[in-house]
Structures are given as C-alpha cells and as structure tokens.
Design a protein around this motif. Structure first.
Motif, PDB file in Angstrom:
ATOM      1  N   CYS A  61       0.737  -1.155  -0.049  1.00  0.00           N
ATOM      2  CA  CYS A  61      -0.053  -0.060   0.060  1.00  0.00           C
ATOM      3  C   CYS A  61       0.786   1.304   0.124  1.00  0.00           C
ATOM      4  O   CYS A  61       0.562   2.284  -0.356  1.00  0.00           O
ATOM      5  N   GLU A  93      -0.040  -4.414   6.517  1.00  0.00           N
ATOM      6  CA  GLU A  93      -0.943  -4.826   7.158  1.00  0.00           C
ATOM      7  C   GLU A  93      -1.021  -6.450   6.857  1.00  0.00           C
ATOM      8  O   GLU A  93      -1.571  -7.290   7.590  1.00  0.00           O
ATOM      9  N   VAL A  94      -1.117  -6.502   5.510  1.00  0.00           N
ATOM     10  CA  VAL A  94      -1.404  -7.864   4.998  1.00  0.00           C
ATOM     11  C   VAL A  94      -0.683  -9.009   5.292  1.00  0.00           C
ATOM     12  O   VAL A  94      -0.927 -10.198   5.681  1.00  0.00           O
ATOM     13  N   CYS A 129      -0.657   2.497   4.663  1.00  0.00           N
ATOM     14  CA  CYS A 129      -1.090   1.325   5.307  1.00  0.00           C
ATOM     15  C   CYS A 129      -1.294   1.348   6.794  1.00  0.00           C
ATOM     16  O   CYS A 129      -0.786   2.114   7.458  1.00  0.00           O
ATOM     17  N   ASP A 130      -2.506   0.621   7.121  1.00  0.00           N
ATOM     18  CA  ASP A 130      -3.045   0.726   8.510  1.00  0.00           C
ATOM     19  C   ASP A 130      -2.308   1.389   9.439  1.00  0.00           C
ATOM     20  O   ASP A 130      -2.476   2.464  10.091  1.00  0.00           O
ATOM     21  N   SER A 201      -3.741   2.580  -0.777  1.00  0.00           N
ATOM     22  CA  SER A 201      -4.301   2.066   0.450  1.00  0.00           C
ATOM     23  C   SER A 201      -5.602   1.216   0.136  1.00  0.00           C
ATOM     24  O   SER A 201      -6.370   1.800  -1.001  1.00  0.00           O
ATOM     25  N   CYS A 202      -6.149   0.476   0.915  1.00  0.00           N
ATOM     26  CA  CYS A 202      -7.434   0.044   0.910  1.00  0.00           C
ATOM     27  C   CYS A 202      -8.527   1.184   0.560  1.00  0.00           C
ATOM     28  O   CYS A 202      -8.627   2.461   1.129  1.00  0.00           O
ATOM     29  N   ALA A 208      -7.382   2.334   7.254  1.00  0.00           N
ATOM     30  CA  ALA A 208      -6.202   3.176   6.349  1.00  0.00           C
ATOM     31  C   ALA A 208      -6.748   4.689   6.266  1.00  0.00           C
ATOM     32  O   ALA A 208      -6.406   5.653   6.327  1.00  0.00           O
TER      33      ALA A 208
HETATM   34 FE1  FES Z   1      -2.718  -1.764   3.455  1.00  0.00          FE
HETATM   35 FE2  FES Z   1      -5.634  -1.950   3.631  1.00  0.00          FE
HETATM   36  S1  FES Z   1      -3.878  -3.594   3.432  1.00  0.00           S
HETATM   37  S2  FES Z   1      -4.425  -0.267   3.619  1.00  0.00           S
END
Ligand code: FES
Length: 581
Positions: A61, A93-94, A129-130, A201-202, A208
């Motif tokens: 992200c 995050e992932v 990212c988050d 990002s998401c 995020a």
């Molecule tokens: Fe990175 Fe959602 S996985 S913002």
C-alpha cells in the motif's frame, strides 16, 4: 501558502546545533553530507526538513512512496528548506505475522528516536497502510517538532466483472460465497486481480482511510488529505504543497502540540462517527493523545459520537468507495456539514496556519448520494458505541453503522472459543452446537493474548448457518477487526482474557445480553460463580518470550488505554542532545 517563505526565524533553528558550527564538529556534520552533492549554502540556516518514509516492498500500500517523497522534496526546496529523506520501520498490514499491530509501538519508537537523533527542524510523515499512520503520529507527537502528515491515498475502485468491489469488504463476502459454493475458485482469483488494481491503500472506509481522515480532521494534514486517490496527480500536488508548507511551519514554530489539542481530538472523534470510520481508530487516537498529553477516554467516543450521524455512504457500511468520496467533495464537505451544525471546534488550529473552519467553510459537495446532508443522513446516530458491564468493566466497542439493527438488542447462548486456532478448527464443523441466535465468543486475542491484538474479531459465520442463509450473528472478543469488516461485532473487550478479565471466565452455554441502546454487555453469571471459575483460571505462559516481544508483553497497556507501551506514553520534545564525537 506562499511559494517561498519570507518569514524570518523566530528562534535559532534546531539544525544549527549541527550545521551552524565553525569547529571540528561542524566540519564533520557538513562534510559528510556534502558527499551527497549538497552545496555549502544548504547549511546557511534554512530549515532542515525530514521526510519520514514508510516505503517498503513488503508494504504494497506504500510502494509508491518514493515518488511521493520526491514531490515533498520538490516542495521543500521551493519553500526554501533543505530536505533529507529517511526510512523508518514500515508495517504491511496484510503480510506481517502475527499482526502488524504488535509492531505499531516499535515503529513509533523508531520514528520518535530517528526524529530526535537527527538535525531536523520539521518533519513530513509519509503514511498509508493501516498501522503506519498511528505509528508515525505517535512517534512524532512524542518528539513534538513542526510536523505535517501526508497520506499515500486510497486505491482506485476495485472492479470485478463490471461491478465495483471494495478492499477487505468484498474479500470477506466473496470468501463466504466461496465457502457456501456460490462462486468458483477461478472467479475468486479473478476478483483478486480486480480488487487491488492500482497503487494506494484500501479504498473502503477501512482503517487506512479512517486514519487518513483522522489526519485531516486533527488538522495535521492539509485539506483533502483523506480521499484523493494515490493514482491521481492531485495526490502529488498535495505532497508538494506539504513540502512548501512545512518550511513555513518551522519559521512559525508551529509544533505538533499546538495542533494536537483536546479540541482537535474531539473534532476527530465526531468526524470518525460521520464517516462510519474504523473501530481501530479508537485505539489509535487514544494512543496518539497519550503521547501528546491530551486526556482522552473511551467514554469521550461515546459521548461525542452519540449525536453524530453517519453521512458517508461508503463500504463497509454503505455502497461507495473512496474514489467516489473524493469526487463528491471528500472530507472537507463532511467537516463543513459538521461545522455548520456546531459539531466542531471551529477554531482548532491546523497545519495550514488557519482554523479548521477557515479550511472547510466553503467546501463544496458534488454528490449528495455519497455525502448526505446532516438533516437526511445515510445512517442516523451511528457513532461508535462504548459498552460496559460485567463482561467488559473497562469497556468494549461496537460500530452500530456496520451492525444488523435486529441484533442490537439480543440475548443469546455463548459458544466459546478459547483461541483463534480453536475457532478456525471448529467453526465449520457441522456438529458444532450453534444456531443463529447464539453469541460467538473468542478469547485470548487482545494486546497481551494474541499477542498484538489481531484483527480476528469478525469471526466467520459457521458454515452450516451460512448454508441456512445466516449472514450476521453477535460476536464478542478482545480482538480488533479490520476496518473493512462488518457485522454485529463487539470488540476490544477490556480487560482482555489474557489479563484475567471476566471474558476469560465465560463458558459455552452461559447467557449473554448485548444492548447497544443501553450500552450494556452483561454475562448472566453471578459473582460467586465467577470467583469460583477465576480460582481455576491459568494465565498464558509467556516465559519463553525474548527481545521486543518480551518488552511488549511486559509493558503493553490494555485497549481502553490505546495499547501503547506504558513507558512510551508522554512527550519529551526533541532537545539537540550531546555531540557524538
Ligand atoms: Fe494496507 Fe489495507 S492492507 S491499507
């Protein structure tokens, strides 16, 4: 913002303790930077601006952040500053195990000490990212220099076979469709490629995007920081303007503590309700407030969010995506709605040097389907609710805008999983004694328990109930959940099971009442029986932990206090320190 600041410095710049010296140490400090092509005039007393970068190929992200940093650099040079980019820990995050949240506080330490140790007068934080956003804000808050946050921006809409799909939200729905046989593995793979099809990002209102909105609502980011897509050239414009503006902020001595006030956090909490934002923002805002010395509690979220309607029709609570939100007017249009109802501290200072209301009072809205008016909201009274009771004496959170109205007041029989492994092993077993009215309970997933407070609170619906058409159930845990998730899910139960909270004592068959309107979460087991069960409770064994994990386990606070490390709470600014030779 002007193209080049003409404002004279009000006090000697911090960086001059390194670069302004005409002695042996001054030689060291300047000479080694001259090998990068830096001419002498860059050391003449102009603000030195750190560009704090969370670029990493392990954080997809944030993978465009080298380009974004180049735009910040251009802005700093145009503003008359001297830019120096530096890396800090990135948190993908992932891919990170057991959860990126375990490392948020470690990254925050990295950021704080990197800022404090170097000859910086101001900082631009690149985050997306988050966990990168709270980690950088926490670290920067403790160092308290002039600071601007620049978010990386959301991805473009996901697209699958002509329909828009949202990060996380449609992963959850499509994985359940796969489990129930509604779609094939091939269709599943096709959707994967269509979902994450651009940088950023998401693009749902997950953590995020919620945190990017918090950056803007707190006044730490420039207007429109939250929603401009990463792939839109206007994201680069914003980065460049942040580079120019941070130079002015140094001259104005506009340090972070002048912006991150109690009023700013109250604005952020109301904004979180108005955007239907992630429950994760509760933990992060508590932690950031703790760093800058602003008293903030869980009850502030309930009290301030209670009268605020959810105005944005966006996944996971609604239909649209961040790209639509940007085209509709983005966060400034939401802030204008709130401010015009007296729901903001209008005079809260922001990084522009103007008040929040000055920034947004004329903000247009171009699409009333995406951003609804306060008088005709997308969802009424949808702020995050704080629950208390004998199951959560120190609080638990639920996001009503993502929950099923018919389950908001519910009593059911507990079906307990002692760990996430036990849950995964049992949830699809057709012999599991569970029905649609049961309440799923998951233990040992809090800050100490997992450890790291993983996003596993949105337990999957048992397969046999899915086949019956059940799509939501009450679920309770000490875990967090992804901001892209949805359902009637009670999270962040405090104290957590691993800390000996009553959650640890729940047994399958106990009755539990959730009453969101009354803000109640009650376990129908009397105190005498609970004490009997407590006598046989065995705390988790962390004796083998070493390194950062041991430090974390020894010092992590509970969710109601932001899950920061106890010794990191607070701010000690950034003195110039002692010479290193
Ligand atoms: Fe990175 Fe959602 S996985 S913002």
């Amino acid at each position: 913002m002007t193209e080049q600041s003409k404002i004279p410095p009000r006090k000697p710049l911090r960086s001059q303790a390194w670069f302004g010296r005409q002695d042996k140490m001054g030689f060291y400090y300047r000479s080694f930077l001259k090998n990068t092509g830096t001419p002498q005039d860059q050391f003449d007393g102009r603000p030195v601006i750190g560009i704090c970068n969370t670029w990493s190929e392990l954080t997809p992200c944030n993978v465009h952040f080298r380009d974004l940093a180049a735009h910040v650099r251009d802005g700093v040079l145009e503003g008359g500053g001297y830019p120096l980019e530096f890396p800090v820990s990135s948190l993908g995050e992932v891919t990170m195990r057991p959860t990126a949240m375990l490392f948020r506080n470690l990254a925050a330490m990295d950021v704080e000490e990197a800022i404090r140790a170097h000859p910086l007068d101001g900082v631009v934080l690149l985050m997306g990212c988050d966990k990168t956003t709270p980690a950088l804000l926490m670290g920067a808050a403790s160092a308290n220099l002039p600071t601007i946050g620049v978010s990386g921006g959301p991805q473009l809409r996901g697209v699958y076979r002509g329909t828009y799909i949202g990060s996380g939200t449609n992963i959850i729905s499509m994985s359940e469709q796969l489990r129930s046989g509604e779609i094939t593995v091939e269709e599943f793979h096709e959707a994967e490629a269509g979902m994450n099809r651009s940088i950023g990002s998401c693009m749902t209102m997950g953590t995020a995007s919620s945190m990017a909105s918090m950056v803007e609502a707190l006044g730490v980011g420039l207007p429109e920081n939250a929603a401009v897509p990463a792939a839109d050239a206007r994201r680069n414009h914003l980065a460049r303007m942040a580079g120019r503006r941070i130079v002015e902020m140094v001259h104005e001595d506009l340090v972070l503590s002048k912006i991150l006030t109690r009023e700013a956090f109250e604005n952020a909490i109301r904004t979180l309700a108005a955007i239907g934002g992630s429950t994760n923002a509760v933990v992060h805002l508590l932690a950031i407030a703790g760093r800058i010395g602003v008293p903030l509690s869980l009850d502030d979220f309930d009290r301030l969010g209670r009268d605020v309607h959810c105005l944005v029709d966006i996944m996971p609570s609604g239909r649209f995506l961040m790209e639509d939100f940007h085209y509709a007017g983005g966060l400034p249009a939401v802030l204008r709605e709130l401010g015009s109802r007296g729901l903001l501290h209008a005079d809260a200072l922001t990084v522009t040097g103007c008040s929040l209301w000055d920034n947004v009072s004329a903000a247009p809205c171009y699409n009333r389907e995406v951003i609804t008016p306060f008088d005709a909201p997308f969802k009424a009274g949808a702020g995050i609710a704080i629950l208390r009771g004998n199951l959560a004496p120190d609080g638990a959170v639920i996001k009503p805008s993502a929950a099923s109205p018919e389950l908001m007041q519910h009593t059911g029989r507990a079906v307990v999983f002692e760990s996430v492994e036990e849950m995964h092993a049992g949830v699809n077993d057709d012999s599991l004694d569970i029905d649609a009215g049961s309440i799923m309970v998951l233990k040992n997933c809090g800050p100490r328990g997992y450890p790291g407070m993983a996003e596993v609170g949105n337990m999957p619906i048992p397969a046999k109930l899915l086949r019956q058409g059940v799509r939501d159930m009450v679920r309770i845990s000490d875990a967090r959940m992804s901001g892209t998730a949805y359902g009637t899910i009670v999270l962040h139960v405090a104290p957590e099971a691993a800390a000996g909270g009553n959650l640890a004592l729940v047994r399958t068959g106990d009755l539990i009442t959730l009453d969101v309107e009354a803000r109640r979460l009650h376990l129908h087991v009397d105190d005498a029986e609970l004490e009997k069960r407590r006598a046989t409770w065995v705390p988790p064994d962390h004796a083998a932990a070493r390194g950062y994990l041991k430090l974390y386990l020894d010092h992590v606070l509970q969710a109601d206090r932001g899950a920061d490390l106890d010794f990191l709470v607070g701010c000690s600014d950034a003195p110039v320190g002692r010479d290193n030779h």
